[in-house]
Design a protein around this motif. Structure first.
Motif, PDB file in Angstrom:
ATOM      1  N   LEU A  53       0.953  -1.514  -0.017  1.00 18.77           N
ATOM      2  CA  LEU A  53      -0.213   0.357  -0.353  1.00 18.77           C
ATOM      3  C   LEU A  53       0.948   1.372   0.289  1.00 18.77           C
ATOM      4  O   LEU A  53       0.535   2.599  -0.418  1.00 18.77           O
ATOM      5  N   ARG A  54       1.647   1.257   0.633  1.00 17.14           N
ATOM      6  CA  ARG A  54       2.960   2.506   0.596  1.00 17.14           C
ATOM      7  C   ARG A  54       3.173   2.711  -0.363  1.00 17.14           C
ATOM      8  O   ARG A  54       3.714   3.831  -1.048  1.00 17.14           O
ATOM      9  N   ARG A  55       3.426   1.440  -1.425  1.00 13.40           N
ATOM     10  CA  ARG A  55       4.406   1.306  -2.342  1.00 13.40           C
ATOM     11  C   ARG A  55       3.187   2.470  -3.014  1.00 13.40           C
ATOM     12  O   ARG A  55       4.317   2.837  -4.532  1.00 13.40           O
ATOM     13  N   VAL A  56       1.790   1.620  -3.571  1.00  9.57           N
ATOM     14  CA  VAL A  56       0.925   2.196  -4.258  1.00  9.57           C
ATOM     15  C   VAL A  56       1.389   3.758  -3.942  1.00  9.57           C
ATOM     16  O   VAL A  56       1.249   4.603  -4.836  1.00  9.57           O
ATOM     17  N   ASN A  57       1.057   4.600  -2.976  1.00 11.28           N
ATOM     18  CA  ASN A  57       0.926   6.035  -2.710  1.00 11.28           C
ATOM     19  C   ASN A  57       2.345   6.094  -3.281  1.00 11.28           C
ATOM     20  O   ASN A  57       2.039   7.742  -3.317  1.00 11.28           O
ATOM     21  N   THR A  58       3.706   5.989  -2.805  1.00 12.50           N
ATOM     22  CA  THR A  58       4.379   6.494  -2.609  1.00 12.50           C
ATOM     23  C   THR A  58       4.655   6.596  -4.489  1.00 12.50           C
ATOM     24  O   THR A  58       4.554   7.680  -5.001  1.00 12.50           O
ATOM     25  N   THR A  59       4.007   6.203  -5.419  1.00 15.14           N
ATOM     26  CA  THR A  59       4.223   5.880  -6.890  1.00 15.14           C
ATOM     27  C   THR A  59       2.733   6.798  -7.775  1.00 15.14           C
ATOM     28  O   THR A  59       3.621   7.293  -7.935  1.00 15.14           O
ATOM     29  N   VAL A  60       2.037   6.773  -7.013  1.00 14.71           N
ATOM     30  CA  VAL A  60       1.101   7.664  -7.237  1.00 14.71           C
ATOM     31  C   VAL A  60       1.752   9.521  -6.776  1.00 14.71           C
ATOM     32  O   VAL A  60       1.065  10.068  -7.968  1.00 14.71           O
ATOM     33  N   SER A  61       2.125   9.316  -5.547  1.00 12.48           N
ATOM     34  CA  SER A  61       2.660  10.337  -5.659  1.00 12.48           C
ATOM     35  C   SER A  61       3.879  11.434  -6.437  1.00 12.48           C
ATOM     36  O   SER A  61       3.862  12.262  -7.083  1.00 12.48           O
ATOM     37  N   ARG A  62       4.228   9.844  -6.998  1.00  8.70           N
ATOM     38  CA  ARG A  62       5.642  10.222  -7.557  1.00  8.70           C
ATOM     39  C   ARG A  62       4.912  10.771  -8.750  1.00  8.70           C
ATOM     40  O   ARG A  62       5.687  11.594  -9.828  1.00  8.70           O
ATOM     41  N   LEU A  63       3.983  10.251  -9.279  1.00 16.51           N
ATOM     42  CA  LEU A  63       3.885  10.361 -10.585  1.00 16.51           C
ATOM     43  C   LEU A  63       3.401  11.736 -10.651  1.00 16.51           C
ATOM     44  O   LEU A  63       2.718  12.801 -11.786  1.00 16.51           O
TER      45      LEU A  63
END
Length: 713
Positions: free
Chosen positions: A129-139
């Motif tokens: 879940l954290r990776r998803v949150n970080t990936t969306v934030s980065r995009l």
């Protein structure tokens, strides 16, 4: 700063997610608000603002959800633009690419394009879940940068380090940048033996070597590497323990590193003030994948803590220039070896810690704030149509190119501004009239100077033409990088060779129109050292003022150095050219050239490798071992030369220098004190940018007869 800018307030809309005293970019904005000069007045557009700062500003609160971060970012991006739209301000300053509004200045504390290029990934790991949150934030951040950092939407990117500026140039070609480093509160972050003893006793450190890790985002900053490095050091027989300050998934760290981790690591959690842990520890470990300045590393250095880190922005300068620690590969084995070496050598820890502390002290917050507010002054001076400051003060940019234009014409897209200001079209017309009037006035003055300087005929016509071209260059009507060589003859018989580009023409202005290097009354010179010679105009000017003087001119850019030689030959001046740069040690370094010939400077990652020599070595080239005059205009390298003097300045009679705090982040006052400590007295010369420092008791004119023995580079 011009008189107009000093008398009139600068109204700034400061746009940031959060402003408080913790963190990096949040702290930088808080320091800016609390210590900016009185003529800068802020309207803050943010989600949160520290209560103690609210009475200093007008606050426009933006209501956004606290989490998840993609929701907060998106809401702020839209709502902050609406809040900015109706403000009656001179400049819009954003803390990164976080709003849909156009901006005049953006502080770049993190370049997401640079991170992705360095990390080759969008997320540095963690639970799904954290990776998803970080990936969306980065995009989202990458998309926002692509919009916000277009040269048509941003006038100046204020980067916290040279490395970030290089990343911005690669990712966003044509963007104008300046270096505005963060700072360190050396009064707060300093060694404290009593606190050290108390904290170590509280956590049972005893005689162990305490390695300290500070920060969140544990995967990017490399906490797993730090834990494994400490375990390896202990297996090798070193009594090393690890303290972790900052919030993160402690349970995951325990699971991933197996049993016995509690014997190695003490998780201290998030703390409001890490200073007590800096002074209690023995070494800071920073196995980070990406940093832009690393406030943590500089705060630790201010406390006398040596840093073991990877080659990331900010840490590289602290370790290589400041000699404040060790730089190693990003891996547990390399960090373990460094920890073992420092654990077994307390004198080395103290030596590195002392050096790092000196380096950190040269980067106070007031210098950081001064760099930012100096950029404000330059941007507003352009908007208000002021003529260039005497001597052609340079814009706060490390790259070729600069854009002017009023904020009214760029940010007011609907309606009329608040208050009694005229409509936007009228505002733009007024700004245009002021700028045109100022330009015409400046051109008239320069034309008169050209007539007074040059011999009648072709030289006068050529220089008058180039005065117009110079002004056109400022307005971007013609190319800035014309390499055609021009030669003009001055009224006194001097012949000057230059190129029709902004840098050469600006140097011509400074030397011949504004006479920045006009000698002080009673000054004579037989030996002159011209460091940062550019195309040699100062050298031939001083040669005319002091007939028979021997001059050594130092210039790293080959094209410039070639023109130094040509100008010397044209005028029969005794000038020896050293093609290289001055540094604290002999060797090589890299030089970042600029399309503006007078703005190139030493910088890591530069496109040209140049050899370096020392001030002492250059002075030794004169038979007397002394120089009556040292001219020092080296686009920021003056800080390294003056702050690391090994006694060579005692062999100099006078220094004519220009400081560049917007490049170095070192306050003028720090360099002025270094010169006073070396025995110099300040004497303001004719030039507005150049200050003379001299020794009244110097035996002027008694040096050896003309001769110099420096190998031509």
């Amino acid at each position: 700063m011009s008189g107009d800018t000093a008398e009139r307030p600068i109204r700034v809309a400061l746009v940031a997610h959060d402003i408080h005293w913790e963190g990096g970019m949040e702290r930088a904005m808080a320091e800016l608000i609390s210590t900016a000069p009185p003529h800068v007045r802020f309207t803050v557009v943010s989600a949160t603002l520290a209560p103690e700062l609210r009475h200093l500003v007008e606050w426009r609160r933006v209501d956004v959800p606290r989490r998840p971060f993609p929701a907060k970012f998106t809401a702020f991006y839209i709502r902050s633009a609406r809040a900015v739209r109706g403000l009656d301000v001179d400049l819009i300053h954003t803390c990164g690419a976080l709003t849909a509004a156009r901006a005049d200045l953006a502080s770049v504390h993190f370049c997401h394009h640079g991170y992705v290029r360095a990390a080759r990934m969008l997320s540095a790991g963690g639970p799904p879940l954290r990776r998803v949150n970080t990936t969306v934030s980065r995009l989202l951040a990458l998309a926002a940068e692509r919009v916000a950092y277009r040269p048509s939407r941003l006038r100046l990117a204020a980067c916290v380090s040279d490395g970030v500026a290089r990343e911005m140039h690669v990712a966003f070609p044509g963007l104008v940048t300046a270096i505005t480093p963060n700072g360190v509160d050396s009064a707060h972050y300093r060694p404290d033996p009593a606190t050290r003893a108390a904290v170590r006793d509280q956590h049972g450190a005893g005689a162990a070597t305490v390695a300290l890790f500070v920060g969140g985002d544990w995967n990017r900053k490399g906490l797993p590497i730090a834990i494994e490095a400490v375990r390896r050091a202990r297996r090798g027989g070193s009594d090393v323990v690890l303290w972790v300050v900052g919030s993160g998934d402690v349970g995951r760290m325990r699971r991933e590193h197996g049993g016995g981790v509690e014997e190695v690591v003490t998780f201290l959690g998030a703390v409001k003030d890490p200073a007590p842990f800096y002074v209690a520890a023995d070494v800071l470990v920073l196995p980070s994948l990406y940093e832009t300045f690393s406030l943590v590393a500089h705060e630790a250095a201010a406390c006398g803590l040596p840093v073991v880190g990877t080659r990331v922005h900010g840490v590289d300068a602290l370790v290589t220039r400041g000699e404040g620690g060790l730089m190693v590969e990003r891996g547990a084995e390399a960090f373990a070896e460094a920890l073992v070496a420092l654990a077994e050598d307390p004198p080395a820890r103290r030596r590195l810690g002392d050096a790092g502390r000196r380096y950190a002290h040269a980067h106070p917050w007031r210098a950081s704030v001064r760099a930012v507010t100096g950029a404000y002054d330059e941007l507003v001076r352009s908007d208000r149509g002021d003529a260039e400051t005497p001597g052609g003060a340079r814009r706060p940019s490390t790259s070729a190119g600069s854009r002017s234009g009023s904020i009214e014409s760029r940010n007011g897209t609907t309606g009329q501004r608040q208050g009694s200001r005229p409509p936007m079209v009228a505002n733009r017309m007024m700004t245009g009239v002021r700028r045109a009037s100022a330009t015409v006035g400046a051109m008239t003055g320069e034309a008169r100077s050209a007539v007074a300087l040059t011999a009648a005929g072709r030289s006068r016509a050529r220089l008058l033409t180039d005065v117009f071209v110079y002004r056109a260059i400022r307005g971007h009507l013609v190319t800035r990088s014309d390499t055609a060589v021009r030669t003009v003859t001055l009224r006194d018989g001097q012949r000057v060779r230059y190129r029709r580009n902004r840098g050469d023409l600006q140097s011509f202005r400074e030397v011949f129109y504004d006479r920045h290097y006009e000698p002080l009354p009673g000054m004579t010179a037989r030996t002159i050292l011209d460091v940062g010679a550019n195309i040699g105009l100062t050298s031939i000017w001083l040669a005319r003022q002091f007939p028979g003087a021997v001059i050594v001119a130092v210039e790293p850019a080959p094209d410039n150095a070639d023109l130094v030689r040509q100008n010397a030959v044209l005028n029969g001046a005794q000038v020896t050219v050293v093609e290289g740069a001055v540094a604290c040690t002999e060797g090589t370094t890299t030089f970042a050239a600029s399309a503006e010939s007078n703005l190139g400077r030493l910088a890591e990652g530069g496109d040209l490798v140049v050899r370096t020599t020392t001030l002492a070595r250059l002075l030794d080239s004169f038979p007397s071992g002394r120089a009556d005059i040292l001219k020092l205009d080296v686009e920021g390298a003056e800080a390294e030369i003056l702050l690391n003097d090994d006694g060579a300045l005692q062999r100099v009679g006078a220094v004519a220098t220009e400081f560049h705090p917007q490049v170095t982040g070192v306050a003028d006052a720090v360099l002025e004190e270094a010169l006073r400590s070396a025995g110099f007295t300040e004497a303001r010369g004719r030039g507005q940018l150049t200050t003379w420092w001299w020794r009244p008791e110097w035996d002027w004119g008694s040096t050896d007869p003309p001769s110099a023995a420096v190998d031509d580079g």
